[in-house]
Design a protein around this motif. Structure first.
Motif, mmCIF file in Angstrom:
data_model
loop_
_atom_site.group_PDB
_atom_site.id
_atom_site.type_symbol
_atom_site.label_atom_id
_atom_site.label_comp_id
_atom_site.label_asym_id
_atom_site.label_seq_id
_atom_site.Cartn_x
_atom_site.Cartn_y
_atom_site.Cartn_z
ATOM 1 N N PHE A 237 -4.551 -17.757 -2.120
ATOM 2 C CA PHE A 237 -4.265 -17.174 -0.579
ATOM 3 C C PHE A 237 -4.768 -15.909 -0.466
ATOM 4 N N TRP A 238 -4.489 -15.064 -1.456
ATOM 5 C CA TRP A 238 -4.944 -13.768 -1.480
ATOM 6 C C TRP A 238 -6.271 -13.435 -1.670
ATOM 7 N N PHE A 239 -7.084 -13.978 -2.814
ATOM 8 C CA PHE A 239 -8.400 -13.525 -3.237
ATOM 9 C C PHE A 239 -9.456 -14.651 -3.474
ATOM 10 N N GLY A 455 -1.726 -0.311 0.284
ATOM 11 C CA GLY A 455 -1.385 -1.498 -0.359
ATOM 12 C C GLY A 455 -1.757 -2.852 0.474
ATOM 13 N N GLY A 456 -1.279 -3.761 0.009
ATOM 14 C CA GLY A 456 -1.532 -5.053 0.558
ATOM 15 C C GLY A 456 -2.183 -6.077 -0.552
ATOM 16 N N PRO A 457 -3.643 -6.244 -0.487
ATOM 17 C CA PRO A 457 -4.638 -5.285 0.175
ATOM 18 C C PRO A 457 -4.923 -5.508 1.710
ATOM 19 N N TRP A 458 -4.207 -6.345 2.454
ATOM 20 C CA TRP A 458 -4.466 -6.879 3.838
ATOM 21 C C TRP A 458 -3.992 -5.708 4.423
ATOM 22 N N CYS A 459 -3.169 -4.859 4.319
ATOM 23 C CA CYS A 459 -2.565 -3.709 5.245
ATOM 24 C C CYS A 459 -3.905 -2.877 5.724
ATOM 25 N N GLN A 460 -3.616 -1.843 6.508
ATOM 26 C CA GLN A 460 -4.714 -0.983 7.500
ATOM 27 C C GLN A 460 -4.195 0.346 7.590
ATOM 28 N N LYS A 543 -0.563 3.274 -3.422
ATOM 29 C CA LYS A 543 0.776 2.702 -3.656
ATOM 30 C C LYS A 543 0.505 1.180 -3.585
ATOM 31 N N SER A 544 1.253 0.434 -4.682
ATOM 32 C CA SER A 544 1.156 -1.051 -4.846
ATOM 33 C C SER A 544 -0.064 -1.259 -5.052
ATOM 34 N N TYR A 545 -1.001 -1.911 -4.045
ATOM 35 C CA TYR A 545 -2.341 -2.456 -4.319
ATOM 36 C C TYR A 545 -3.284 -1.325 -4.432
ATOM 37 N N ILE A 567 1.461 4.653 -7.638
ATOM 38 C CA ILE A 567 2.885 4.232 -7.331
ATOM 39 C C ILE A 567 3.152 2.991 -7.182
ATOM 40 N N GLU A 568 3.927 2.189 -7.963
ATOM 41 C CA GLU A 568 4.156 0.707 -8.121
ATOM 42 C C GLU A 568 3.005 -0.047 -8.035
ATOM 43 N N GLY A 569 2.033 0.349 -8.835
ATOM 44 C CA GLY A 569 0.844 -0.374 -9.223
ATOM 45 C C GLY A 569 0.617 -1.493 -10.211
ATOM 46 N N CYS A 570 -0.354 -2.497 -9.923
ATOM 47 C CA CYS A 570 -0.436 -3.796 -10.653
ATOM 48 C C CYS A 570 -1.662 -3.246 -11.709
ATOM 49 N N HIS A 571 -1.588 -3.456 -13.006
ATOM 50 C CA HIS A 571 -2.464 -3.312 -13.763
ATOM 51 C C HIS A 571 -3.256 -4.227 -14.814
ATOM 52 N N HIS A 572 -2.509 -5.451 -14.719
ATOM 53 C CA HIS A 572 -3.016 -6.714 -15.477
ATOM 54 C C HIS A 572 -2.651 -7.825 -14.838
ATOM 55 N N PHE A 573 -3.537 -8.430 -14.097
ATOM 56 C CA PHE A 573 -3.367 -9.393 -12.795
ATOM 57 C C PHE A 573 -2.927 -10.560 -13.652
ATOM 58 N N PRO A 574 -3.692 -11.200 -14.832
ATOM 59 C CA PRO A 574 -2.817 -12.208 -15.379
ATOM 60 C C PRO A 574 -1.646 -12.251 -15.705
ATOM 61 N N GLU A 576 0.689 -10.292 -14.560
ATOM 62 C CA GLU A 576 1.671 -9.858 -13.352
ATOM 63 C C GLU A 576 1.935 -11.119 -12.403
ATOM 64 N N PHE A 577 0.804 -11.870 -12.477
ATOM 65 C CA PHE A 577 1.003 -13.240 -11.706
ATOM 66 C C PHE A 577 1.586 -14.131 -12.356
ATOM 67 N N ARG A 578 1.807 -14.159 -13.715
ATOM 68 C CA ARG A 578 2.603 -15.144 -14.343
ATOM 69 C C ARG A 578 4.140 -14.654 -14.341
ATOM 70 N N ARG A 630 10.203 -6.288 -6.516
ATOM 71 C CA ARG A 630 10.241 -7.578 -6.612
ATOM 72 C C ARG A 630 8.722 -7.952 -6.075
ATOM 73 N N ASN A 631 7.801 -7.139 -6.086
ATOM 74 C CA ASN A 631 6.637 -7.375 -5.492
ATOM 75 C C ASN A 631 5.486 -7.111 -6.925
ATOM 76 N N VAL A 632 5.758 -6.124 -7.344
ATOM 77 C CA VAL A 632 5.006 -5.673 -8.575
ATOM 78 C C VAL A 632 5.998 -5.306 -9.812
ATOM 79 N N HIS A 633 5.975 -5.915 -10.864
ATOM 80 C CA HIS A 633 7.005 -5.851 -11.782
ATOM 81 C C HIS A 633 6.798 -4.468 -12.503
ATOM 82 N N VAL A 660 13.570 -0.816 -4.729
ATOM 83 C CA VAL A 660 12.775 -1.984 -4.577
ATOM 84 C C VAL A 660 11.404 -1.380 -4.094
ATOM 85 N N HIS A 661 10.397 -2.296 -4.247
ATOM 86 C CA HIS A 661 9.031 -1.926 -3.751
ATOM 87 C C HIS A 661 9.196 -1.393 -2.199
ATOM 88 N N SER A 662 8.462 -0.274 -1.913
ATOM 89 C CA SER A 662 8.567 0.373 -0.589
ATOM 90 C C SER A 662 9.805 0.903 -0.295
HETATM 91 C C1 LIG Z 1 -0.368 -7.823 -7.326
HETATM 92 S S1 LIG Z 1 -0.610 -6.455 -6.370
HETATM 93 C C2 LIG Z 1 0.710 -6.692 -5.143
HETATM 94 C C3 LIG Z 1 0.359 -5.816 -4.033
HETATM 95 C C4 LIG Z 1 1.615 -5.571 -3.143
HETATM 96 N N1 LIG Z 1 1.383 -6.886 -2.350
HETATM 97 C C5 LIG Z 1 2.648 -7.393 -2.064
HETATM 98 O O1 LIG Z 1 3.433 -7.615 -2.482
HETATM 99 C C6 LIG Z 1 1.261 -4.613 -1.934
HETATM 100 O O2 LIG Z 1 0.377 -3.988 -2.102
HETATM 101 N N2 LIG Z 1 2.214 -4.533 -1.019
HETATM 102 C C7 LIG Z 1 2.157 -3.576 0.011
HETATM 103 C C8 LIG Z 1 2.378 -4.122 1.324
HETATM 104 C C9 LIG Z 1 2.594 -2.269 -0.175
HETATM 105 O O3 LIG Z 1 3.660 -2.200 -0.963
HETATM 106 O O4 LIG Z 1 2.040 -1.090 0.241
#
Ligand SMILES: CSCC[C@H](NC=O)C(=O)N[C@@H](C)C(=O)O
Length: 687
Positions: A237-239, A455-460, A543-545, A567-574, A576-578, A630-633, A660-662
């Motif tokens: 869905f994301w990528f 983050g997101g990556p779909w944010c702006q 932050k995040s993504y 800040i609350e970043g993901c560093h190892h995709f496989p 994290e997604f497990r 709850r978003n990025v462990h 929690v996240h954010s």
């Molecule tokens: C596996 S990376 C997850 C990134 C995270 N996505 C959703 O939870 C993220 O970037 N979230 C945005 C909305 C943020 O917190 O800025």
């Protein structure tokens, strides 16, 4: 004139902002949430004077988010949820680390009662009024309850129990039938509950996922979306350019038959992006909906008698949010035509198709979000921000060209310390045009500089305060960093919202190739080449993504990026997604014959992760992570911290217990950013 002359980080982050404005159906009354330093309260404003009144009195930065805000049709009652839901372990967030964690609760306010105040009703995540009654319906897992607010006991009564989770509730305007979306893990059905009937009536159940039931005003039709197949894996869905293909269906409650009226072409559909996509009935036979098939999100009108879909808005820009006045006369919408860095307000006459720009009524540089029409249709509420304007509620009367600012002097409670934001565009490594916002300190430089990633990556990010509190904090912090002598570029790398479907789904990115990293590298080089930037003092934070991309930049290009805050970043995709909260099967499999494919994907995902480049990581980093994320462990930062420490790379860590996240509370934003500021100054200014 009241203007804030800000100097400290606390002041920069202490902005007040408005969110989630909603309107009553039969009375000209608006309600919204106002937040100052984590203290959230509700405000209403009613015709004719629209003087705002505070109707709740919470005084603590307690992390209790307000969501699901509703106002009853006649404008007398408010309903809302306080608090966040549970994590995968079934725990509620407890950001103040209280001895007894708070629960997610339903609240209501009777605005007409003599001593009007919020009353706590029940534990739930979802609730609604039953029109033309004093009843409130709410859900807990698969159970539906009701409370009669006219009763003295306010005791919940169970209405029904079903398998799965009830995720959406929608009553007819007459209050005689309730449509519910019932989610059963990878599929969902829509069912109708009719008071007095002993069972649910299913709406054309199928092997698809039915969502978003929306009644016509006469209660004769329900429009809904039918999404194809099983719930997509989040990693597709994301990528993976995966679009959740959907069809628009309408159920006729007289014939009890459902019929398809429109379907997305194959390979297209819903995907993650900013903005809302409501279905809105304009009258008994016409409704509006939106899709992105043209490459940009636009609004369409379906005439059910003629079975005809007409394009209402078109062009290389997108519709962010929209509403229709109750008489079906005007479509109000925010969009980014001619704007790479914000959204503007327009309206379209639904009878003759003529369009009016309403942005000219707002101060220059304003960014418009979430228009909401009042009951009489003679005014529209809006959340408005800008580069020096935190989000405020405004009311616009288009016919007499008036703008009211609900008691707050909109153009005066600006942020005096805030600098002007310059929108910039440049070409990435492969020639793709990318956009960002540049903020410069006073003087000529050369300045230490920072690249910042959302983050997101779909944010702006936009050229000012954003509709989402997380991005507004990011914006205010960036402005503070500018006041401290940093030049800052906020980048909307490929994958971001705002620039159309192709830009948001740029082929093999994220876990599947990380092509967006070339935008980060190009932006870093663009900054380093500027005469007003000291290339030896270029840092990065996200932050995040944006934390994932920050870590990637430090791992792959420590030569360019000399320090960073992740800040609350993901560093190892496989890995994290497990985690359970993602529920992905992509990198593990049950059948032996799929093993090889899953392993290949996991290898690709690892090669797309910062973890793969640890050997070239040199630059110092600060890692910040809340431990109930709850978003990025939390483990993502914990493992990286330990690995970098082992390798003698300068690494600092800041764990935030129970957040929690954010962040739910205001305090951790201040504490986290204070630590980030100190770290960035230490490595990019004072060293
Ligand atoms: C596996 S990376 C997850 C990134 C995270 N996505 C959703 O939870 C993220 O970037 N979230 C945005 C909305 C943020 O917190 O800025």
């Amino acid at each position: 004139m009241e203007r804030l002359n800000m100097q400290s980080l606390d002041e920069y982050l202490g902005f007040t902002f408005a969110q989630n404005m909603v309107s009553a159906r039969h009375k000209d009354r608006l309600v919204w949430i106002r937040t100052t330093k984590g203290i959230r309260n509700l405000f209403i404003a009613s015709a004719p004077g629209y003087d705002p009144a505070q109707v709740s009195a919470w005084r603590e930065d307690d992390g209790q988010m307000i969501s699901g805000l509703q106002i009853s049709d006649e404008g007398r009652y408010l309903l809302f949820i306080r608090g966040e839901g549970k994590n995968v372990l079934g725990e509620y967030p407890n950001p103040l680390s209280l001895n007894t964690p708070p629960k997610q609760m339903l609240w209501f306010i009777d605005l007409d009662s003599r001593d009007s105040h919020p009353v706590e009703l029940a534990e739930t995540h979802l609730a609604c009024f039953r029109p033309d009654s004093t009843e409130i319906y709410f859900c807990k897992k698969g159970q539906l309850f009701k409370i009669d607010t006219a009763s003295s006991s306010l005791e919940p009564e169970e209405v029904l129990s079903t398998r799965g989770n009830i995720t959406e509730l929608s009553w007819t305007e007459q209050g005689d039938r309730l449509a519910m979306t019932i989610s059963r893990h990878r599929h969902s059905f829509i069912g109708i509950h009719t008071p007095g009937l002993d069972r649910i009536q299913w709406l054309n159940p199928s092997f698809d996922r039915d969502i978003q039931p929306t009644w016509s005003a006469d209660g004769q039709h329900i429009a809904y979306l039918k999404c194809h197949g099983v719930k997509p894996d989040i990693t597709d869905f994301w990528f993976n350019r995966f679009f959740d293909r959907f069809e628009l269906w309408i159920f006729n409650t007289n014939s009890m038959k459902a019929r398809q009226y429109w379907q997305c072409p194959e390979g297209d559909g819903i995907s993650l992006q900013e903005g809302d996509r409501p279905i809105i009935w304009v009258n008994e036979s016409q409704l509006l909906f939106s899709h992105e098939v043209s490459g940009w999100n636009h609004v369409y009108r379906l005439d059910i008698n003629r079975r005809h879909v007409e394009t209402l808005t078109e062009g290389e820009f997108l519709i962010h949010s929209y509403d229709v006045d109750r008489h079906g006369g005007w479509l109000y919408f925010t969009h980014n035509e001619g704007k790479h860095h914000g959204y503007r307000l327009s309206r379209l006459n639904l009878s003759n198709g003529s369009e009016e720009d309403l942005q000219s009524l707002l101060p220059e540089g304003s960014i418009a979000f979430q228009p909401v029409s009042v009951a009489s249709g003679n005014a529209v509420g809006l959340i408005m921000g800008g580069d020096q304007q935190p989000l405020i509620p405004v009311l616009i009367r288009p016919d007499d060209q008036q703008v009211y600012c609900f008691g707050q002097p909109a153009y005066e409670v600006g942020c005096r310390g805030f600098n002007k934001v310059e929108g910039i565009s440049f070409h990435s490594k492969d020639g793709l045009e990318v956009h960002g916002q540049l903020m410069k300190p006073e003087g000529k430089g050369p300045f230490p500089a920072l690249l910042t990633l959302h983050g997101g990556p779909w944010c702006q990010t936009v050229a000012g305060f954003s509709n989402w509190h997380g991005l507004s904090y990011v914006y205010a912090f960036n402005q503070y960093l500018v006041s401290q002598g940093f030049l800052v570029l906020s980048l909307n790398y490929r994958g971001s919202s705002g620039y159309g479907k192709e830009f948001r789904h740029p082929g093999p990115y994220g876990w599947n190739g990380a092509t967006e990293y070339q935008d980060v590298q190009a932006a870093g080089e663009w900054l380093a080449s500027r005469l007003d930037v000291n290339a030896e003092k270029l840092g990065i934070w996200g932050k995040s993504y944006g934390g994932y991309l920050t870590a990637m930049a430090l791992a792959r290009n420590s030569d360019l990026f000399k320090a960073g805050v992740d800040i609350e970043g993901c560093h190892h995709f496989p890995r994290e997604f497990r985690q359970r909260h993602w529920d992905s099967e992509k990198f593990s499999c049950m059948a032996a014959e799929e093993m090889e494919a899953a392993q290949k994907r996991a290898q690709k995902a690892l090669e797309s992760s910062p973890w793969h480049y640890l050997d070239t990581w040199q630059s110092p980093v600060l890692l910040i992570h809340p431990d109930d994320d709850r978003n990025v462990h939390f483990e993502e930062s914990q493992r990286l911290y330990n690995e970098l420490r082992k390798r003698n790379i300068t690494v600092e860590g800041m764990a935030i217990p129970d957040e929690v996240h954010s962040f739910l509370c205001h305090a951790p934003w201040v504490a986290g950013y204070r630590r980030a500021e100190q770290f960035l100054k230490k490595h990019l200014k004072h060293s």
